[in-house]
Write an enzyme that holds these catalytic residues in place. Structure first.
Site: not given
Ligand code: LLP
Length: 418
Positions: A346, A374, A277, A279
């Protein structure tokens, strides 16, 4: 190869001048590269050739329809965490059977909608969620395909806000309790147990935590087998990091290879479908945030470049102390000075970058790097600021893929008192 670079003193995104994008669509604007996203997906796909693997795209990183559409066309599956994300997959004609539904707090309405749409699998995170899902499925006369998200208690060694696989986190079912929950799941009338999954965190820059998690999950798979519970797939979540500054994450290829080697040492080849999964690793480096300098303010103490983007557009610096590179669109020849780059909001927390050596003047364009993941999805309307526009470039084409929010739209759902 980077998808943006300077040519004759001008920053280009693929074959498009960023100054032209700013001219045409205004600023702040997110600019994404179709090629960069495609290439990232293809690198994963290549590393998985000949194996039963599904690379799901975690929509939460960037859920713009153009991005989702692009990845659907590449053959990605999808990881969603809400009915809203499901609608986006369906809106681009994505295959619901290739969707996994993650998240700790799915509502009954979301479960119903996902079941009716024919979502491939629910990643269930607690006993109470399991019971609710069984009831909802039964009421619809269906069975929900389920994988239990186990918490492997592995330290992903990343920012505490985005670390999810530790015992103290709210995520998943404790490793030691998973076996019992699986037994219960197997006995529930509305549940069809099909898989197991974990996700230990995000922006992980080492291979070791992934392997540790894979081992812990593989141990459970063996134990479940001994209990007579045969699974069809193993989902190892997302979390592969990207380079923002000087991080050195493993390549997509290296991570995949290491995981497959580990799994091959545990199970006969092809026994389980393997899912991921991802992102950030698909879109993180594929976006820039284009912004214009409004003012330069020297307080004697510090020199500020006040730009038209703000924490409401890119909250990662103020929320996680994140570092995003800043590139002038038309670099000036001249002495550089340290600048704090801040927005019009602000709050002192409204900063985007600190102490960057730049030579800038009002009216200059700057691009924040690695704003593909993100960024837009975490934006807000704080200070009644409309969200930025989004543009996708592909070769020499630039397409508006989300309009800048109009100020009227910000209060269109509100009512004055009668
Ligand atoms: N699967 C689950 C269950 C997750 O909770 C997440 C991300 C992903 C997959 C994808 O993770 P990735 O491959 O993108 O690392 N807002 C934060 C990142 C939060 C990630 C939350 N979960 C930032 O800006 O660094």
């Amino acid at each position: 190869m980077p998808w943006y670079d300077h040519r004759n003193g001008e920053l280009f995104a693929e074959a498009v001048r960023l100054a032209d994008i700013a001219e045409r669509y205004g600023t702040p604007t997110f600019v994404y590269s179709a090629s960069a996203i495609r290439n990232a997906y293809r690198e994963f796909a290549k590393a998985c050739a000949g194996r039963r693997v599904t690379i799901c795209y975690a929509l939460k990183a960037n859920s713009n329809l153009a991005v989702v559409d692009l990845l659907a066309r590449e053959g990605a599956g999808f990881d969603i965490v809400s009915a809203g994300e499901l609608r986006r997959v369906l809106a681009v004609g994505g295959d619901p059977a290739r969707v996994v539904f993650s998240g700790v707090g799915k509502s009954a309405a979301e479960m119903r909608e996902a079941l009716e749409a024919g979502v491939g699998c629910f990643n269930v995170e607690s006993d109470s969620e399991l019971e609710r899902l069984s009831e909802v499925a039964q009421a619809l006369g269906r069975r929900a395909a389920v994988s239990l998200r186990v918490n492997p208690d592995v330290d992903a060694r990343t920012h505490p806000y985005i670390s999810t696989g530790l015992r103290q986190n709210k995520f998943g079912i404790a490793h030691g309790r998973a076996r019992a929950t699986y037994r219960r799941a197997a006995g529930l009338p509305g549940i069809d147990v099909v898989g197991i999954d974990c996700h230990i965190g995000s922006q992980i820059t080492e291979i070791a935590p992934f392997l540790a998690a894979a081992d812990r999950v593989a141990d459970l798979v063996d134990e479940l087998r001994a209990d007579g519970i045969e699974l069809r797939h193993i989902d190892l979540g997302g979390g592969l990091g990207v380079r923002y500054r000087d991080e050195d994450p493993p390549s997509r290829q290296a991570l995949m290879q290491a995981i497959f080697e580990r799994l091959d040492s545990r199970f006969e080849a092809g026994r389980y479908e393997i899912m991921f999964e991802f992102g950030r690793a698909l879109v993180g480096n594929a976006g820039l945030l284009l912004t214009r300098v409004e003012y330069i303010k020297d307080t004697g103490e510090r020199r500020f470049a006040i730009v038209d983007a703000a924490m409401n557009d890119l909250i990662r610096p103020s929320l996680y102390d994140a570092w995003h590179g800043v590139v002038p669109v038309r670099p000036r020849a001249g002495a550089t000075l340290p600048h704090d780059i801040v927005g019009p909001v602000c709050e002192s927390g409204d900063w985007l970058a600190r102490e960057r050596m730049l030579c800038v003047e009002p009216g200059d364009l700057l691009a924040f790097e690695s704003a593909g993941a993100y960024a837009m999805v975490m934006s807000s309307n704080y200070n009644s600021r409309g969200r930025a526009a989004e543009v996708m470039v592909d070769g020499d084409r630039a397409q508006l893929v989300r309009e800048r929010e109009s100020l009227e739209s910000l209060y269109a759902l509100e009512r004055t008192l009668k």
